[in-house]
Each structure stands twice: as C-alpha cells, then as structure tokens.
Motif scaffolding. Structure first.
Motif, mmCIF file in Angstrom:
data_model
loop_
_atom_site.group_PDB
_atom_site.id
_atom_site.type_symbol
_atom_site.label_atom_id
_atom_site.label_comp_id
_atom_site.label_asym_id
_atom_site.label_seq_id
_atom_site.Cartn_x
_atom_site.Cartn_y
_atom_site.Cartn_z
ATOM 1 N N TYR A 1 47.212 48.877 18.167
ATOM 2 C CA TYR A 1 47.391 47.661 19.054
ATOM 3 C C TYR A 1 48.446 47.701 19.973
ATOM 4 C CZ TYR A 1 44.651 44.521 15.994
ATOM 5 O OH TYR A 1 43.619 43.925 15.469
ATOM 6 N N SER A 2 48.369 47.237 21.238
ATOM 7 C CA SER A 2 49.396 47.195 22.344
ATOM 8 C C SER A 2 49.486 45.774 22.470
ATOM 9 C CB SER A 2 48.964 47.804 23.759
ATOM 10 O OG SER A 2 48.560 49.045 23.297
ATOM 11 N N ARG A 3 50.740 45.396 22.768
ATOM 12 C CA ARG A 3 51.296 43.941 23.127
ATOM 13 C C ARG A 3 51.493 43.816 24.394
ATOM 14 N NH1 ARG A 3 52.911 39.778 19.466
ATOM 15 N NH2 ARG A 3 52.195 40.472 17.424
ATOM 16 N N TYR A 4 51.204 42.547 25.018
ATOM 17 C CA TYR A 4 51.544 42.431 26.564
ATOM 18 C C TYR A 4 52.121 40.922 26.721
ATOM 19 C CZ TYR A 4 48.557 46.464 26.949
ATOM 20 O OH TYR A 4 47.985 47.763 26.949
ATOM 21 N N ARG A 5 53.173 41.069 27.419
ATOM 22 C CA ARG A 5 53.487 39.224 27.689
ATOM 23 C C ARG A 5 52.944 39.055 28.920
ATOM 24 N NH1 ARG A 5 58.965 40.394 27.721
ATOM 25 N NH2 ARG A 5 59.331 39.773 25.559
ATOM 26 N N ILE A 6 52.421 37.702 28.901
ATOM 27 C CA ILE A 6 51.814 37.167 29.836
ATOM 28 C C ILE A 6 52.764 36.706 30.872
ATOM 29 C CG2 ILE A 6 50.249 35.203 30.825
ATOM 30 C CD1 ILE A 6 48.829 35.471 27.803
ATOM 31 N N VAL A 7 52.969 37.334 32.227
ATOM 32 C CA VAL A 7 54.055 37.034 33.206
ATOM 33 C C VAL A 7 53.494 36.227 34.555
ATOM 34 C CG1 VAL A 7 55.398 38.562 32.119
ATOM 35 C CG2 VAL A 7 53.933 39.250 33.926
ATOM 36 N N GLU A 8 52.056 36.142 34.748
ATOM 37 C CA GLU A 8 51.610 35.526 35.875
ATOM 38 C C GLU A 8 49.908 35.135 35.637
ATOM 39 O OE1 GLU A 8 50.982 36.428 40.505
ATOM 40 O OE2 GLU A 8 52.044 37.826 39.390
ATOM 41 N N THR A 9 49.782 33.868 35.742
ATOM 42 C CA THR A 9 48.495 33.361 35.612
ATOM 43 C C THR A 9 48.015 32.476 36.801
ATOM 44 O OG1 THR A 9 49.578 31.290 34.539
ATOM 45 C CG2 THR A 9 49.041 33.141 33.127
ATOM 46 N N GLU A 10 46.901 32.069 36.827
ATOM 47 C CA GLU A 10 46.409 31.097 37.761
ATOM 48 C C GLU A 10 45.186 30.238 37.345
ATOM 49 O OE1 GLU A 10 46.183 33.245 41.689
ATOM 50 O OE2 GLU A 10 44.124 32.385 41.836
ATOM 51 N N ALA A 11 45.396 28.981 37.519
ATOM 52 C CA ALA A 11 44.153 28.095 36.937
ATOM 53 C C ALA A 11 43.233 27.468 37.835
ATOM 54 C CB ALA A 11 44.940 26.714 36.389
ATOM 55 N N TYR A 12 41.954 27.499 37.390
ATOM 56 C CA TYR A 12 40.716 27.025 38.225
ATOM 57 C C TYR A 12 40.152 26.087 37.061
ATOM 58 C CZ TYR A 12 41.524 30.998 40.867
ATOM 59 O OH TYR A 12 42.204 32.254 41.735
ATOM 60 N N THR A 13 39.503 24.951 37.953
ATOM 61 C CA THR A 13 38.796 23.928 37.190
ATOM 62 C C THR A 13 37.509 23.665 38.126
ATOM 63 O OG1 THR A 13 39.824 22.059 38.227
ATOM 64 C CG2 THR A 13 40.623 22.981 35.981
ATOM 65 N N GLN A 14 36.590 23.024 37.531
ATOM 66 C CA GLN A 14 35.355 22.876 38.337
ATOM 67 C C GLN A 14 35.660 21.892 39.537
ATOM 68 O OE1 GLN A 14 33.269 21.142 34.867
ATOM 69 N NE2 GLN A 14 32.342 19.847 36.299
ATOM 70 N N ASP A 15 36.692 21.216 39.777
ATOM 71 C CA ASP A 15 37.043 20.352 40.848
ATOM 72 C C ASP A 15 37.699 21.095 42.109
ATOM 73 O OD1 ASP A 15 36.258 18.152 39.375
ATOM 74 O OD2 ASP A 15 38.055 17.934 38.760
ATOM 75 N N ASP A 16 37.973 22.447 41.833
ATOM 76 C CA ASP A 16 38.645 23.503 42.688
ATOM 77 C C ASP A 16 37.522 24.391 43.384
ATOM 78 O OD1 ASP A 16 39.943 25.656 43.940
ATOM 79 O OD2 ASP A 16 41.369 25.873 42.319
ATOM 80 N N PRO A 17 37.687 24.294 44.624
ATOM 81 C CA PRO A 17 36.512 25.101 45.489
ATOM 82 C C PRO A 17 36.497 26.577 45.405
ATOM 83 C CG PRO A 17 37.348 23.551 46.970
ATOM 84 C CD PRO A 17 38.321 23.158 45.704
ATOM 85 N N ALA A 18 37.829 26.882 44.676
ATOM 86 C CA ALA A 18 38.001 28.372 44.547
ATOM 87 C C ALA A 18 37.308 28.793 43.139
ATOM 88 C CB ALA A 18 39.331 28.781 44.540
ATOM 89 N N CYS A 19 36.840 27.737 42.187
ATOM 90 C CA CYS A 19 36.440 28.049 40.893
ATOM 91 C C CYS A 19 34.855 28.417 41.063
ATOM 92 C CB CYS A 19 36.536 26.650 40.013
ATOM 93 S SG CYS A 19 35.717 26.900 38.404
ATOM 94 N N HIS A 20 34.479 29.587 40.269
ATOM 95 C CA HIS A 20 33.260 29.925 40.280
ATOM 96 C C HIS A 20 32.311 28.800 39.633
ATOM 97 C CE1 HIS A 20 34.389 34.152 39.971
ATOM 98 N NE2 HIS A 20 34.517 33.743 41.005
ATOM 99 N N ALA A 21 32.508 27.566 39.164
ATOM 100 C CA ALA A 21 31.824 26.587 38.671
ATOM 101 C C ALA A 21 31.827 25.452 39.521
ATOM 102 C CB ALA A 21 31.859 26.225 37.196
#
Length: 147
Positions: free
Chosen positions: A20-40
């Motif tokens: 196994y390798s471990r990685y700390r999550i340091v940057e994220t970005e959220a999308y919901t279906q109400d967001d024009p940038a969301c694929h759905a």
C-alpha cells in the motif's frame, strides 16, 4: 462541505504486489448537479449517459478522461439519485512509497498527475467503491490505523 471535510483524510492505494501507499488529501473541488461545471448539470439519472456514476451511491469512484489524455478521480458524495462528487486535485504522498509510484511529491499535484502516478484509469476504477476494505483505492480518516 464534503470537499472541505475530506482535507487531511487519506487515500490508500493497493498495488498489484499487495503493498500500500498512503496519500494525504490536500486539495479538492466539489461539484453538484446544480453547478453548470458538473457533468450531470441539468440531467436526470435516466439521461445521465457517461455521468451516470454521479447519481450512484456515495463513496463510489467517478473517473473520467479529460482532453482525451488525463484521467480525473472523484468520489461520489450525494445521496443516491442526486448527482454530486468531489474531485481530488492534489495528494501528499506519505510513507511507505511503492516502487511503482516513486516518492516525488509533485507527481500527485494536479488531478491528471495524481491519476497517472496512482495508475488510476476509467476502465479500472470508475464505479468502484472507495469505502470497501477490499478496494484498491480506499478513503480513510486520518486517524485510522495503517493496514
């Protein structure tokens, strides 16, 4: 809220040799279906096409190809039937490192680079659970012990 809450948690990658390798999550970005940038955006589950995974159960990986070259890893975050996910933009490698991946911190800065470093492809990981202990990609709280 989920994108911010994931910061500091970890992503474990199980390699074909069982390590196994471990990685700390340091940057994220959220999308919901109400967001024009969301694929759905503007779609229903029945008309989602390639973004149908976004409407599935939380904790599932949504992997897509961008520019025909780079894969991007997301985790579905909304209740089933409502589209939403968090894109992993950057990870911080933690020891131990897999010889397959190397230890360069810059190899996991950027959604395409991190998928390349962790060998994540749509064919292999889209619609896979990131919550199951049997998964090759596992989301864990920062306080959870190593496997």
């Amino acid at each position: 809220m989920v994108a911010r809450a994931l910061l500091g948690h970890q992503l474990l990658r199980r390699w074909p040799d069982g390590t196994y390798s471990r990685y700390r999550i340091v940057e994220t970005e959220a999308y919901t279906q109400d967001d024009p940038a969301c694929h759905a955006y503007g779609k229903s589950p029945a008309r989602a096409g390639r973004s149908a995974t976004l409407f599935k159960a939380p904790g599932m990986a949504y992997v897509y190809l961008i520019y025909g070259i780079y894969h991007c890893l997301n985790v579905v975050t909304e209740p089933e039937g409502r589209a939403g996910a968090v894109l992993f933009r950057a990870l911080e490698p933690l020891a131990p490192f897999s010889p397959m991946q190397g230890s360069d911190v810059f190899c996991t800065r950027g959604p395409g680079k991190l998928c390349n470093a962790l060998q994540i492809t749509k064919a292999d990981y889209n619609e896979k659970s990131m919550m199951s202990p049997d998964s090759d990609l596992l989301l864990v709280q920062a306080t959870q012990p190593a496997l």
